[in-house]
Design a protein around this motif. Structure first.
Motif, PDB file in Angstrom:
ATOM      1  N   ILE A 100       1.380 -10.693   1.246  1.00 60.23           N
ATOM      2  CA  ILE A 100      -0.087 -10.695   1.242  1.00 60.23           C
ATOM      3  C   ILE A 100      -0.603  -9.730   0.178  1.00 60.23           C
ATOM      4  O   ILE A 100      -1.526 -10.061  -0.588  1.00 60.23           O
ATOM      5  N   VAL A 101      -0.020  -8.541   0.111  1.00 65.90           N
ATOM      6  CA  VAL A 101      -0.437  -7.557  -0.891  1.00 65.90           C
ATOM      7  C   VAL A 101      -0.227  -8.107  -2.294  1.00 65.90           C
ATOM      8  O   VAL A 101      -1.111  -8.000  -3.171  1.00 65.90           O
ATOM      9  N   ASP A 102       0.922  -8.723  -2.539  1.00 63.71           N
ATOM     10  CA  ASP A 102       1.217  -9.270  -3.866  1.00 63.71           C
ATOM     11  C   ASP A 102       0.251 -10.388  -4.233  1.00 63.71           C
ATOM     12  O   ASP A 102      -0.209 -10.471  -5.382  1.00 63.71           O
ATOM     13  N   ARG A 103      -0.072 -11.251  -3.279  1.00 59.92           N
ATOM     14  CA  ARG A 103      -0.978 -12.356  -3.561  1.00 59.92           C
ATOM     15  C   ARG A 103      -2.388 -11.850  -3.865  1.00 59.92           C
ATOM     16  O   ARG A 103      -3.051 -12.350  -4.775  1.00 59.92           O
ATOM     17  N   CYS A 104      -2.843 -10.880  -3.100  1.00 58.13           N
ATOM     18  CA  CYS A 104      -4.172 -10.320  -3.359  1.00 58.13           C
ATOM     19  C   CYS A 104      -4.206  -9.602  -4.714  1.00 58.13           C
ATOM     20  O   CYS A 104      -5.182  -9.721  -5.464  1.00 58.13           O
ATOM     21  N   THR A 105      -3.141  -8.857  -5.003  1.00 61.88           N
ATOM     22  CA  THR A 105      -3.081  -8.142  -6.283  1.00 61.88           C
ATOM     23  C   THR A 105      -3.102  -9.118  -7.460  1.00 61.88           C
ATOM     24  O   THR A 105      -3.785  -8.894  -8.471  1.00 61.88           O
ATOM     25  N   ALA A 106      -2.365 -10.219  -7.306  1.00 61.11           N
ATOM     26  CA  ALA A 106      -2.312 -11.214  -8.389  1.00 61.11           C
ATOM     27  C   ALA A 106      -3.673 -11.826  -8.659  1.00 61.11           C
ATOM     28  O   ALA A 106      -3.983 -12.188  -9.805  1.00 61.11           O
ATOM     29  N   GLU A 107      -4.518 -11.937  -7.627  1.00 59.91           N
ATOM     30  CA  GLU A 107      -5.840 -12.545  -7.801  1.00 59.91           C
ATOM     31  C   GLU A 107      -6.932 -11.498  -7.978  1.00 59.91           C
ATOM     32  O   GLU A 107      -8.114 -11.847  -8.034  1.00 59.91           O
ATOM     33  N   GLY A 108      -6.535 -10.218  -8.038  1.00 52.30           N
ATOM     34  CA  GLY A 108      -7.511  -9.157  -8.257  1.00 52.30           C
ATOM     35  C   GLY A 108      -8.420  -8.899  -7.071  1.00 52.30           C
ATOM     36  O   GLY A 108      -9.579  -8.492  -7.252  1.00 52.30           O
ATOM     37  N   VAL A 109      -7.921  -9.133  -5.863  1.00 51.07           N
ATOM     38  CA  VAL A 109      -8.735  -8.974  -4.657  1.00 51.07           C
ATOM     39  C   VAL A 109      -8.305  -7.697  -3.921  1.00 51.07           C
ATOM     40  O   VAL A 109      -7.120  -7.560  -3.575  1.00 51.07           O
ATOM     41  N   PRO A 110      -9.217  -6.766  -3.652  1.00 50.26           N
ATOM     42  CA  PRO A 110      -8.860  -5.574  -2.870  1.00 50.26           C
ATOM     43  C   PRO A 110      -8.394  -5.980  -1.475  1.00 50.26           C
ATOM     44  O   PRO A 110      -8.967  -6.873  -0.848  1.00 50.26           O
ATOM     45  N   VAL A 111      -7.344  -5.302  -0.976  1.00 56.36           N
ATOM     46  CA  VAL A 111      -6.802  -5.630   0.329  1.00 56.36           C
ATOM     47  C   VAL A 111      -6.588  -4.343   1.112  1.00 56.36           C
ATOM     48  O   VAL A 111      -6.172  -3.323   0.544  1.00 56.36           O
ATOM     49  N   SER A 112      -6.890  -4.390   2.415  1.00 61.99           N
ATOM     50  CA  SER A 112      -6.712  -3.233   3.282  1.00 61.99           C
ATOM     51  C   SER A 112      -5.963  -3.664   4.529  1.00 61.99           C
ATOM     52  O   SER A 112      -5.794  -4.863   4.789  1.00 61.99           O
ATOM     53  N   PHE A 113      -5.528  -2.680   5.313  1.00 61.48           N
ATOM     54  CA  PHE A 113      -4.878  -2.949   6.596  1.00 61.48           C
ATOM     55  C   PHE A 113      -5.697  -2.264   7.676  1.00 61.48           C
ATOM     56  O   PHE A 113      -6.014  -1.076   7.585  1.00 61.48           O
ATOM     57  N   CYS A 114      -6.022  -3.031   8.729  1.00 59.65           N
ATOM     58  CA  CYS A 114      -6.830  -2.514   9.829  1.00 59.65           C
ATOM     59  C   CYS A 114      -6.119  -2.810  11.141  1.00 59.65           C
ATOM     60  O   CYS A 114      -5.702  -3.941  11.384  1.00 59.65           O
ATOM     61  N   GLY A 115      -5.997  -1.810  12.004  1.00 57.99           N
ATOM     62  CA  GLY A 115      -5.355  -2.043  13.292  1.00 57.99           C
ATOM     63  C   GLY A 115      -4.673  -0.792  13.806  1.00 57.99           C
ATOM     64  O   GLY A 115      -4.673   0.261  13.159  1.00 57.99           O
ATOM     65  N   GLU A 116      -4.080  -0.913  14.992  1.00 60.76           N
ATOM     66  CA  GLU A 116      -3.435   0.237  15.631  1.00 60.76           C
ATOM     67  C   GLU A 116      -2.347   0.838  14.745  1.00 60.76           C
ATOM     68  O   GLU A 116      -2.194   2.056  14.669  1.00 60.76           O
ATOM     69  N   ASP A 117      -1.584  -0.033  14.072  1.00 62.13           N
ATOM     70  CA  ASP A 117      -0.459   0.464  13.282  1.00 62.13           C
ATOM     71  C   ASP A 117      -0.912   1.279  12.081  1.00 62.13           C
ATOM     72  O   ASP A 117      -0.169   2.147  11.604  1.00 62.13           O
ATOM     73  N   ALA A 118      -2.115   1.023  11.576  1.00 61.69           N
ATOM     74  CA  ALA A 118      -2.617   1.807  10.449  1.00 61.69           C
ATOM     75  C   ALA A 118      -2.781   3.266  10.822  1.00 61.69           C
ATOM     76  O   ALA A 118      -2.730   4.152   9.954  1.00 61.69           O
ATOM     77  N   GLY A 119      -2.990   3.551  12.103  1.00 62.02           N
ATOM     78  CA  GLY A 119      -3.189   4.915  12.568  1.00 62.02           C
ATOM     79  C   GLY A 119      -1.912   5.618  12.977  1.00 62.02           C
ATOM     80  O   GLY A 119      -1.971   6.762  13.445  1.00 62.02           O
ATOM     81  N   ARG A 120      -0.770   4.960  12.841  1.00 62.54           N
ATOM     82  CA  ARG A 120       0.508   5.598  13.151  1.00 62.54           C
ATOM     83  C   ARG A 120       1.106   6.092  11.833  1.00 62.54           C
ATOM     84  O   ARG A 120       1.371   5.301  10.921  1.00 62.54           O
ATOM     85  N   PRO A 121       1.340   7.403  11.711  1.00 57.49           N
ATOM     86  CA  PRO A 121       1.717   7.977  10.413  1.00 57.49           C
ATOM     87  C   PRO A 121       2.880   7.281   9.712  1.00 57.49           C
ATOM     88  O   PRO A 121       2.800   6.995   8.509  1.00 57.49           O
ATOM     89  N   ALA A 122       3.966   7.017  10.420  1.00 57.89           N
ATOM     90  CA  ALA A 122       5.117   6.398   9.763  1.00 57.89           C
ATOM     91  C   ALA A 122       4.762   5.008   9.244  1.00 57.89           C
ATOM     92  O   ALA A 122       5.102   4.647   8.101  1.00 57.89           O
ATOM     93  N   GLU A 123       4.097   4.195  10.069  1.00 54.46           N
ATOM     94  CA  GLU A 123       3.706   2.857   9.650  1.00 54.46           C
ATOM     95  C   GLU A 123       2.723   2.913   8.484  1.00 54.46           C
ATOM     96  O   GLU A 123       2.819   2.134   7.521  1.00 54.46           O
ATOM     97  N   ALA A 124       1.768   3.863   8.562  1.00 53.39           N
ATOM     98  CA  ALA A 124       0.785   3.989   7.487  1.00 53.39           C
ATOM     99  C   ALA A 124       1.462   4.333   6.166  1.00 53.39           C
ATOM    100  O   ALA A 124       1.101   3.800   5.098  1.00 53.39           O
ATOM    101  N   ALA A 125       2.453   5.215   6.211  1.00 58.01           N
ATOM    102  CA  ALA A 125       3.174   5.579   4.985  1.00 58.01           C
ATOM    103  C   ALA A 125       3.893   4.375   4.394  1.00 58.01           C
ATOM    104  O   ALA A 125       3.899   4.176   3.166  1.00 58.01           O
ATOM    105  N   VAL A 126       4.489   3.549   5.253  1.00 63.75           N
ATOM    106  CA  VAL A 126       5.185   2.356   4.773  1.00 63.75           C
ATOM    107  C   VAL A 126       4.200   1.375   4.147  1.00 63.75           C
ATOM    108  O   VAL A 126       4.453   0.808   3.076  1.00 63.75           O
ATOM    109  N   PHE A 127       3.056   1.157   4.789  1.00 61.09           N
ATOM    110  CA  PHE A 127       2.042   0.255   4.218  1.00 61.09           C
ATOM    111  C   PHE A 127       1.608   0.738   2.838  1.00 61.09           C
ATOM    112  O   PHE A 127       1.457  -0.052   1.899  1.00 61.09           O
TER     113      PHE A 127
END
Length: 749
Positions: free
Chosen positions: A662-689
């Motif tokens: 998803i990140v690669d596809r958005c980047t290829a089309e010049g579209v900003p992409v974010s992640f929203c959800g419980e996992d975004a607030g978990r430090p290890a998962e956030a670092a991986v994202f």
């Protein structure tokens, strides 16, 4: 029924009451009770089985069976005839017990010479306490009159147990006195210590036996009349018109006016119960029947039954919701369930919330997150055990609740709270600093919100804006559809309180677990994958159009960001965007100020949208990955189901490959992409994202500090190299490698 039977029934209940008042230990009371019941019913055997734990019944007293079997004979829930009665909550009456399916022969009791068997449950409003059994040498079925009479006796035993009549007996735990642990599910992280504040204080019946049936009947009649008057007033003043809401209220009124409901309670009073005990007996038995009903509509009527019965009990006892006791300084709210509006009424006075029901995605969970208070759901039976003022510890991180904790447990828990407070001081010092990694990569951290109460956290947390504002909460906390002018004022306040920071408004996301009180409920076998979110908006165009008009008017010449939820197909986004464009033209034609800048995005929550054509991504001004729904659909694992939702790791290779795509596809089309959800607030998962290329994460305010602290301590390019190496060698889960990397970086995550 015959007069002799009535008199005998009342005499027996009075003997039981005298037994309760007599001095002596719990075992002596149980022995005396079995003797009185056997004598009254002219049976050779009477036995009382009580739950030793939620799955085990123990013979605690008997008249007629071998004494040495007491506290030695045990059965599992559902095992034998006694276990079946306990499991189903219904009597078993047979002239030939050994011939019954599931019969279990217990030679140590000597019961083989007593073929007749009548067992009734000892239960109190959904709480299973045990089983009362009578047996006879004569091969006969007990009469309906005898079955009914034994059920009345069982009701009194349940009340006696509630009042502590059997304390001191080794098989009967001391209720409301000793420590208890409840294991539920995390609704909102955090830890809190406080005292119990019951949302609906439990009614305690101190007089289960009535001396004067005529007096008790008069009390019941007067109380029912008051109840019906209250219900009529409630229906007349309710702010609903037509639809399912009105139908539900009318059904509620019909229940309150049910003649059969009143007649059964009158019969219980004739048997010797007090008016209060008669109400609770009817509530317990009807509850047992409805809980086992296959029809979900009938099961839903449990809430009507409980509410009506509790209202009637409060009228009879005078134990209203307002008990006169003051809310403690550190209240932990304990309830069976609670709506978002009721929880908002308590506000930030609460230190935590514990619910018997609820879910991790419920309205109450959303409000608890907005208020930043720990929440534990699925804490079974806690409303039965807890009393106002009881000390309580809520561990929202693990979903564990300690009621009346031991000193050692409380001390360890306070150490945990102190450590968290120290960590928060550290995070507060990072508030004005950017989330920039050692490699120079910066990540924007946004917060999720849904209430005005959230917005003070915008500056205090160090968030760079609101990445998701849930607009459905303004609909869920009302009894009618909010007006366009009300929504416009509220959205304008949100923008003003953001002080120029960006706010992304997600349009109405209802359906699944979010059901509006004034909207017809659709009975769907799988609501999470049914008629919800943008699907409702495109079908009920009037509501979505009204909301879009309110957003445009709220912007009043400012920038506006709108996001459409649960887009599963590019055509859905095209239709929604076209509707927004129409409303922009309409507002401009009416002379209203339109936004100076309009950004329109899609929430990617279904795997199908990850494979959409490039033209879809180009049509979006931004894309937000809705991690909660995306993960449950990717793994076909309901996030409300504790049995399956924890089986699948966010840091598994397949899921991270999807995020990477998803990140690669958005980047290829010049579209900003974010992640929203419980996992975004978990430090290890956030670092991986962040290592995978996500440069914007949106989370609850309390998570921003820990995530920022971790990102500033690590090299994201080095973490990306670890991820690539592990995927290349075929690792199915990257968590071990991530954990090892963070440990080497001496990260607090």
């Amino acid at each position: 029924m015959p007069e002799r039977s009535e008199s005998e029934s009342r005499r027996l209940l009075k003997r039981l009451r005298d037994t309760l008042a007599a001095p002596g230990g719990g075992q002596a009371r149980l022995d005396s009770i079995t003797h009185h019941i056997a004598d009254s019913m002219r049976s050779q055997v009477c036995s009382i089985y009580l739950f030793r734990d939620p799955e085990t019944l123990e013979l605690c007293a008997t008249e007629g069976l071998r004494r040495e079997a007491v506290h030695q004979t045990r059965l599992r829930l559902g095992e034998g005839l006694v276990g079946r009665v306990a499991r189903t909550g219904r009597p078993i009456n047979t002239a030939n017990a050994p011939a019954q399916p599931g019969f279990r022969y217990m030679p140590e009791t000597g019961e083989e010479v007593f073929p007749s068997f009548l067992g009734v449950p000892i239960q109190r409003v959904g709480e299973k306490l045990g089983v009362l059994v009578v047996q006879s040498r004569d091969a006969r079925e007990y009469s309906e009159d005898e079955v009914y009479g034994l059920e009345v006796v069982a009701m009194v035993l349940a009340e006696m147990a509630e009042l502590g009549a059997f304390l001191g007996n080794e098989a009967q735990p001391s209720t409301h006195r000793f420590p208890a642990v409840f294991r539920g599910a995390t609704g909102q992280e955090g830890a809190a210590e406080g005292q119990v504040w019951l949302h609906e204080p439990r009614v305690v019946i101190t007089n289960p036996v009535g001396d004067d049936p005529d007096k008790e009947l008069a009390r019941l009649t007067e109380a029912v009349a008051m109840l019906r008057q209250t219900v009529d007033q409630m229906v007349a003043t309710a702010d609903v018109s037509g639809g399912e809401g009105e139908a539900v209220l009318e059904a509620y009124r019909m229940f309150a006016n049910s003649r059969s409901w009143l007649r059964r309670m009158e019969e219980d009073i004739d048997r010797g119960l007090s008016a209060e005990a008669a109400v609770e007996k009817e509530q317990s038995q009807t509850r047992a029947r409805l809980e086992s009903a296959a029809d979900p509509y009938l099961r839903d009527r449990l809430h009507d039954l409980d509410d009506l019965s509790n209202r009637l009990l409060r009228i009879l006892t005078g134990q209203g919701s307002d008990t006169g006791s003051a809310m403690p300084a550190n209240p932990i709210l304990v309830a069976r369930n609670i709506g978002p509006a009721e929880l908002l009424d308590y506000g930030r006075r609460l230190r935590g919330v514990v619910l018997e029901e609820g879910s991790v995605g419920s309205h109450a969970a959303i409000v608890a997150r907005a208020l930043a208070i720990p929440l534990v759901v699925h804490a079974a039976r806690i409303t039965t055990e807890a009393l106002n003022g009881d000390p309580i510890l809520v561990d929202g991180d693990t979903g564990v609740v300690h009621l009346r904790p031991e000193d050692s447990v409380a001390a360890a828990f306070r150490d945990k709270i102190a450590m968290q407070a120290e960590a928060q001081k550290l995070y507060a010092g990072l508030r004005t600093l950017p989330a920039t990694a050692l490699c120079g990569t910066s990540v924007k951290l946004f917060m999720n919100a849904g209430l005005m109460a959230d917005l003070p956290s915008l500056d205090g947390s160090g968030a760079e804006g609101v990445g998701l504002f849930r607009t459905e909460l303004q609909f869920l906390t009302r009894t009618r559809v909010p007006r366009r002018s009300e929504l416009a004022r509220m959205y304008a306040h949100v923008m003003e309180h953001a002080h120029g920071k960006p706010v992304v408004f997600r349009t109405l996301d209802i359906g699944s677990d979010k059901v509006l009180p004034y909207m017809k409920r659709i009975d769907e076998p799988n609501p999470a994958m049914g008629w919800r979110a943008i699907r409702v908006g495109l079908d009920k165009r009037g509501v979505l159009q009204m909301q879009l008009q309110a957003l445009i008017r709220a912007a009043a010449g400012r920038a506006l960001s709108v996001m459409f939820p649960f887009i599963a197909d590019a055509e859905e986004f095209a239709q929604a965007r076209a509707m927004l464009a129409e409303q922009m033209e309409r507002e401009a034609a009416m002379g209203h100020a339109v936004p100076t800048e309009l950004r329109v995005g899609a929430m990617l929550e279904t795997p199908s949208l990850a494979f959409a054509a490039p033209s879809f991504f180009r049509s979006c001004d931004f894309v937000s990955i809705g991690g909660n729904d995306l993960k449950q659909f990717f793994y076909a694992a309901d996030r409300e189901n504790e049995r399956v939702r924890r089986r699948y790791d966010t840091l598994s290779t397949p899921f991270l490959n999807l995020i990477q795509m998803i990140v690669d596809r958005c980047t290829a089309e010049g579209v900003p992409v974010s992640f929203c959800g419980e996992d975004a607030g978990r430090p290890a998962e956030a670092a991986v994202f962040a290592a995978l290329g996500l440069r914007q994460l949106s989370m609850r305010p309390a998570s921003i500090g820990p995530v920022k602290s971790l990102i500033r301590r690590i090299d994201l390019s080095a973490l990306r190299q670890v991820l690539d190496e592990e995927r290349a060698r075929g690792a199915t889960c990257l968590r071990p490698a991530v954990t090892a990397f963070l440990a080497q970086a001496r990260s607090p995550a």
